[in-house]
Scaffold this active site. Structure first.
Site, short mmCIF file in Angstrom:
data_model
loop_
_atom_site.label_atom_id
_atom_site.label_comp_id
_atom_site.label_asym_id
_atom_site.label_seq_id
_atom_site.Cartn_x
_atom_site.Cartn_y
_atom_site.Cartn_z
N ALA A 25 0.84 -1.20 0.00
CA ALA A 25 0.00 0.00 0.00
C ALA A 25 0.88 1.25 0.00
CB ALA A 25 -0.90 0.01 1.23
N GLY A 66 0.24 1.40 -3.28
CA GLY A 66 0.13 0.71 -4.56
C GLY A 66 0.83 1.32 -5.76
N SER A 67 1.63 2.37 -5.56
CA SER A 67 2.35 2.96 -6.70
C SER A 67 3.28 1.94 -7.34
CB SER A 67 3.19 4.16 -6.25
OG SER A 67 2.36 5.15 -5.71
N LYS A 68 4.03 1.24 -6.48
CA LYS A 68 4.99 0.27 -7.00
C LYS A 68 4.27 -1.00 -7.46
CE LYS A 68 8.42 2.20 -3.85
NZ LYS A 68 7.53 2.87 -2.85
N ASP A 128 0.53 -9.90 7.99
CA ASP A 128 1.83 -9.47 8.47
C ASP A 128 2.87 -10.09 7.53
OD1 ASP A 128 4.31 -9.27 9.75
OD2 ASP A 128 3.39 -9.31 11.74
N ASP A 184 9.83 -3.48 -0.25
CA ASP A 184 9.93 -2.02 -0.08
C ASP A 184 9.38 -1.75 1.32
OD1 ASP A 184 10.25 0.75 -1.13
OD2 ASP A 184 8.07 0.80 -0.84
N CYS A 188 12.95 4.45 1.67
CA CYS A 188 13.08 5.88 1.34
C CYS A 188 13.74 6.60 2.51
CB CYS A 188 11.73 6.48 0.98
SG CYS A 188 10.45 6.27 2.21
#
Lengths: 302, 185
Positions: free
Chosen positions: A108, A110-112, A157, A177, A230
């Site tokens: 979530a 969800g861009s990637k 999880d 990520d 990030c």
């Protein structure tokens, strides 16, 4: 001492780094190949008076001179998705083949995930998981607007995720990520540095390590895991990978991204890391006028 | 057997194989898109179809085991278990380019009203009921979609792009764009 000061010894041109962190980010969208090619998306934006600048390293990345790309026809049609430029790196590095079984461990909003679906030509099985039920609705609505049909969404999880029941033995490719301290988002979130620091990084590194281990164990021999964050903190980046290199059947491999970057670190804060960590890449805000990012590619069974 | 709303259950291939009362069949779903919108069967043939939630049909690129308890599988595609079936906005956008009938082309002003969720009086001399609403935007529609139109002898345009689903009744096109997808453009 402010939160970024401890990075002065590892960042080239530290003054430019600090200066870039003060500036707002350019507005960037990713063109969604499931519904339209980037040329058509760019043309439709231009028709609405939006100036589009293409990025050489990734032709799907479009810089747009509007703060509200969400209020355009291409957005309504699901041709574009607001996605920070460096956030588009890890899916390209994972580079799945159409038909692959792929796990996006922390998916979530969800861009990637949707970028992975695009790279899969929307063919295969893309398990998109997130443990945060509240953020799953954004993931689901983004996947639907962008027209992805290869995505299955789960709410588990990641540390205990299992592929049992999905009709596959192991994944061909996994994107880890992971949740992080998000220092690299300082250009869009003014409070991003409020709670960061070595302690916070060490705390979250345990979770990151467990997720990365799970990703490796669910990937077939010869498959690929991409680990990304990030944040600038080495404790959450090289430190996590160094730990799993010791006891998991996995090795760092080289990859190309045509953006300026610095190699991963092999020493930090009195600790040394495996020499192969130079194969990871650090992306600093002043190098490409982006947010900050860390990305590493691992081959399983190596 | 009854429909269980928390699992993804595969649509039966045909009525002979149906063991859940009222469940749409794969055959009926493919026929609906062909009969109503002229979408060639080969466009949808590679996909799997599932029911989760009464009447809610999902389309997936993946073939997975029956009965998965996941949050979503592919995208919501079609509302069944009602007299007139209704495609979702996202299904119309994704697959509506292959449609060759019951597509209503909207003027720029009508298209803006439609995506804002407004109902408009629009001229249409075709069937009443659910239509795919489309407008013209930068050209580059996929060649395959235009080939489908050419094969059907239907009007085609490299600039036509589906917006979503409208309900046409008594000279009025009612926008079916869900609240979360509406935009003031």
């Amino acid at each position: 001492m402010d939160a970024l000061e401890r990075y002065e010894p590892i960042v080239d041109d530290y003054a430019a780094f600090r200066e870039a962190c003060e500036r707002p980010l350019p507005s960037v969208v990713r063109a969604n190949g499931i519904k339209a090619d980037p040329d058509r998306a760019a043309a439709a934006l231009e028709d609405e008076g939006v100036t589009v600048t293409r990025r050489a390293w990734n032709p799907s990345i479009l810089e747009v001179d509007t703060d509200k790309p969400g209020n355009t026809w291409p957005y309504f049609h699901g041709w574009i998705h607001g996605q920070e430029e460096v956030s588009a790196i890890p899916a390209r590095v994972l580079d799945p083949e159409p038909g692959d079984a792929v796990w996006d461990a922390c998916a979530a909003p969800g861009s990637k995930t949707t970028q992975l679906a695009d790279l899969l030509d929307d063919a295969g099985l893309l398990m998109a998981n997130d443990d945060n039920l509240g953020r799953l609705s954004a993931l689901r609505s983004n996947a639907e607007r962008l027209g992805a049909t290869c995505v299955a969404v789960t709410n588990e999880d990641a540390r205990r995720f299992t592929a049992d029941g999905f009709g596959i033995d192991a994944f061909d490719a996994v994107l880890a990520d992971v949740p992080c301290t998000c220092e690299g988002t300082i250009r869009k979130n003014a409070d991003a540095l409020d709670t960061v620091g070595r302690e916070a990084s060490l705390n979250i590194a345990a979770l990151q390590t467990d997720i990365l281990r799970r990703a490796i164990r669910l990937t077939r021999e010869g498959g690929t895991v991409v680990y990304s964050t990030c944040t600038f903190a080495p404790e959450e980046n090289e430190g996590v990978i160094d730990r799993v290199l010791d006891d998991e059947p996995v090795a760092l491999v080289d990859f190309d991204v045509d953006l300026a970057h610095s190699p991963g670190l092999t020493a930090w804060n009195g600790e040394t890391y495996d020499g192969s960590l130079t194969r990871a890449k650090r992306f600093y805000p002043h190098q490409n006028d982006t947010g900050g990012f860390f990305c590493a590619k691992l081959e399983v069974g190596a | 057997m009854e429909n269980t709303s928390h699992r993804f259950e595969r649509l039966p291939a045909s009525a002979d194989e149906r063991d859940v009362e009222g469940r749409a069949t794969r055959e009926a779903v493919l026929s609906y898109w062909t009969d109503r919108f002229g979408v060639p069967r080969d466009v949808l043939a590679p996909y799997t179809f599932w029911e989760k939630g009464a009447g809610k049909i999902w389309i997936a690129a993946s073939d997975v085991p029956d009965g998965l308890e996941v949050e979503s599988l592919g995208m919501t595609f079609l509302r069944t278990r009602q007299e007139h079936w209704k495609p979702t906005t996202n299904a119309a956008q994704r697959f509506g380019r292959h449609a060759t009938r019951n597509v209503i082309d909207l003027s720029p002003a009508d298209a803006r009203a439609f995506v804002a969720g407004e109902d408009r009086e629009v001229e249409w001399d075709g069937d009443w009921g659910y239509l795919i609403a489309a407008h013209e935007i930068a050209d580059g529609a996929a060649d395959e979609a235009r080939e489908d139109a050419d094969r059907a002898g239907a009007e085609s345009s490299a600039r036509r792009e589906p917006l979503g689903v409208g309900l046409y009744l008594h000279g009025e096109l009612r926008s079916m764009i869900p609240k979360g997808r509406r935009r003031e453009l």
